[in-house]
Design an enzyme around this catalytic site. Structure first.
Site, PDB file in Angstrom:
ATOM      1  N   LYS A 118      -7.301 -10.296  -8.248  1.00  0.00           N
ATOM      2  CA  LYS A 118      -8.440 -10.741  -7.447  1.00  0.00           C
ATOM      3  C   LYS A 118      -9.599  -9.744  -7.578  1.00  0.00           C
ATOM      4  CE  LYS A 118      -9.218 -11.464  -2.561  1.00  0.00           C
ATOM      5  NZ  LYS A 118      -8.650 -11.639  -1.224  1.00  0.00           N
TER       6      LYS A 118
ATOM      7  N   LYS B  56     -13.301  -5.414  -3.531  1.00  0.00           N
ATOM      8  CA  LYS B  56     -14.297  -4.370  -3.312  1.00  0.00           C
ATOM      9  C   LYS B  56     -13.662  -2.988  -3.353  1.00  0.00           C
ATOM     10  CE  LYS B  56     -14.523  -5.423   1.655  1.00  0.00           C
ATOM     11  NZ  LYS B  56     -13.125  -5.184   1.953  1.00  0.00           N
TER      12      LYS B  56
ATOM     13  N   LYS C 200       0.830  -1.213   0.000  1.00  0.00           N
ATOM     14  CA  LYS C 200       0.000   0.000   0.000  1.00  0.00           C
ATOM     15  C   LYS C 200       0.860   1.256   0.000  1.00  0.00           C
ATOM     16  CE  LYS C 200      -4.314  -1.834   1.636  1.00  0.00           C
ATOM     17  NZ  LYS C 200      -5.419  -1.797   2.578  1.00  0.00           N
TER      18      LYS C 200
END
Ligand code: TRP
Length: 328
Positions: free
Chosen positions: A195, A198, A112
């Site tokens: 993947k 969301k 991140k």
């Protein structure tokens, strides 16, 4: 002996078909044989910027979807993380016992940071695994059903627990990750090497559980497929493989049965049937979700009950920890 199970999802985006097939459906099958805790981890969601209205709405949506998917508050404890204050309190105590170096090694954090600027990365994001350890250890969970991307966090939790037990005497159960069948990983429709997530900024790759039927159909019909015509599971053709994978997960057909089902037919047929199967699977979820939206007091009651039951267990662990550390 019954095992204690705990897992959670962050309200940082709309729940996807991947969350349903990879997590919710699996949790539902575990709640009969285990003492289960399923939470909505809103304190984790705020480690990255969230719009307050969206956060509030998503937290409730996810709670309603947990129930709609078949998690049953008569069998499981279903709650919102921030409602149980012990998570923050144990998190702080564990912070003070965790070496920085352990957090610096976390690959999710490093990924991140690599994507965003250092200015935007919060201390909370760095510290995220400690809060996750508190979630798990408060309930003395034996098993933590998560995706492969969370394995390192559960291992970190074990290290934190072992270190605490070693220093202060037996306090925490040492949890184990329960990693889902990697064969059933649901990938993005627009980039099947990633993947389905969301938090993906491109909504065309994900099916949200609350997407209306026509949108579901459109996204599936536009899913990226590979050159080739024969519908087969094939590592070289991740697009069609993903569609077949989802079909097989939804219908309960094995890979061989799925290939046999589509033998002699084309990609278009796979997409059409997959759209039908997905819409059919989502229909009862969306109906139940609507019921909780129409009757918010019912959802409030469920979440209050979950909070009360979770708090009893969490407070007991917290008290024990406070005593051992010298805070009482
Ligand atoms: N980190 C998990 C994820 O992003 C969410 C999470 C927070 C969690 N606390 C947890 C999962 C405790 C399992 C147990 O998927």
């Amino acid at each position: 002996m019954q095992k204690r199970v705990l897992s959670g999802i962050q309200p940082s985006g709309e729940l996807t078909l991947g969350n349903y097939l990879g997590a919710l459906r699996r949790w539902v099958s575990m709640q009969d044989k285990n003492e289960s805790y399923f939470c909505i981890v809103d304190l984790h969601a705020i480690t990255e910027p969230q719009d307050p209205q969206d956060l509030r709405r998503r937290t409730r949506d996810i709670a309603a979807l947990y129930l709609a998917a078949g998690l049953d508050s008569a069998k499981s404890i279903i709650f919102v993380q921030s409602h149980v204050r012990a998570h923050s309190e144990l998190g702080w105590i564990l912070n003070c016992m965790t070496p920085m170096g352990w957090l610096e090694r976390m690959t999710q954090f490093k990924d991140k940071v690599a994507k965003g600027s250092a200015e935007r990365v919060s201390v909370g994001l760095f510290d995220y695994p400690v809060l996750m350890a508190a979630d798990i250890l408060l309930y003395q969970a034996h098993l933590v059903p998560v995706g492969d991307d969370q394995r390192q966090h559960v291992e970190f939790t074990r290290d934190v627990a072992l270190r605490f037990n070693h220093r202060f005497g037996d306090t925490f159960t040492i949890p184990e990750p329960l990693i889902g069948d990697t064969g059933a990983r649901i990938m993005s429709l627009s980039d099947p090497t990633k993947k389905m997530s969301k938090s993906d900024e491109d909504p065309s790759g994900t099916i949200a559980l609350l997407d209306p039927p026509e949108l579901v159909r459109r996204k599936i019909m536009r899913a990226k497929t590979d050159s080739g015509t024969e519908p087969r599971f094939d590592d070289e053709r991740p697009g069609i493989t993903n569609l077949l994978e989802i079909f097989s997960a939804l219908t309960g057909k094995s890979r061989a049965e799925t290939e046999a089902h589509f033998a002699g037919r084309g990609y278009g047929d796979v997409k059409r049937e997959l759209a039908d199967a997905t819409i059919t699977a989502l229909e009862p979820l969306q109906r139940e979700h609507q019921r909780y939206t129409d009757d918010p007091a019912e959802l409030d009651r469920e979440l209050r009950k979950g909070c009360e039951r979770a708090s009893v267990v969490a407070e007991q662990t917290l008290r024990d920890v406070q005593e051992k550390v010298g805070l009482r």
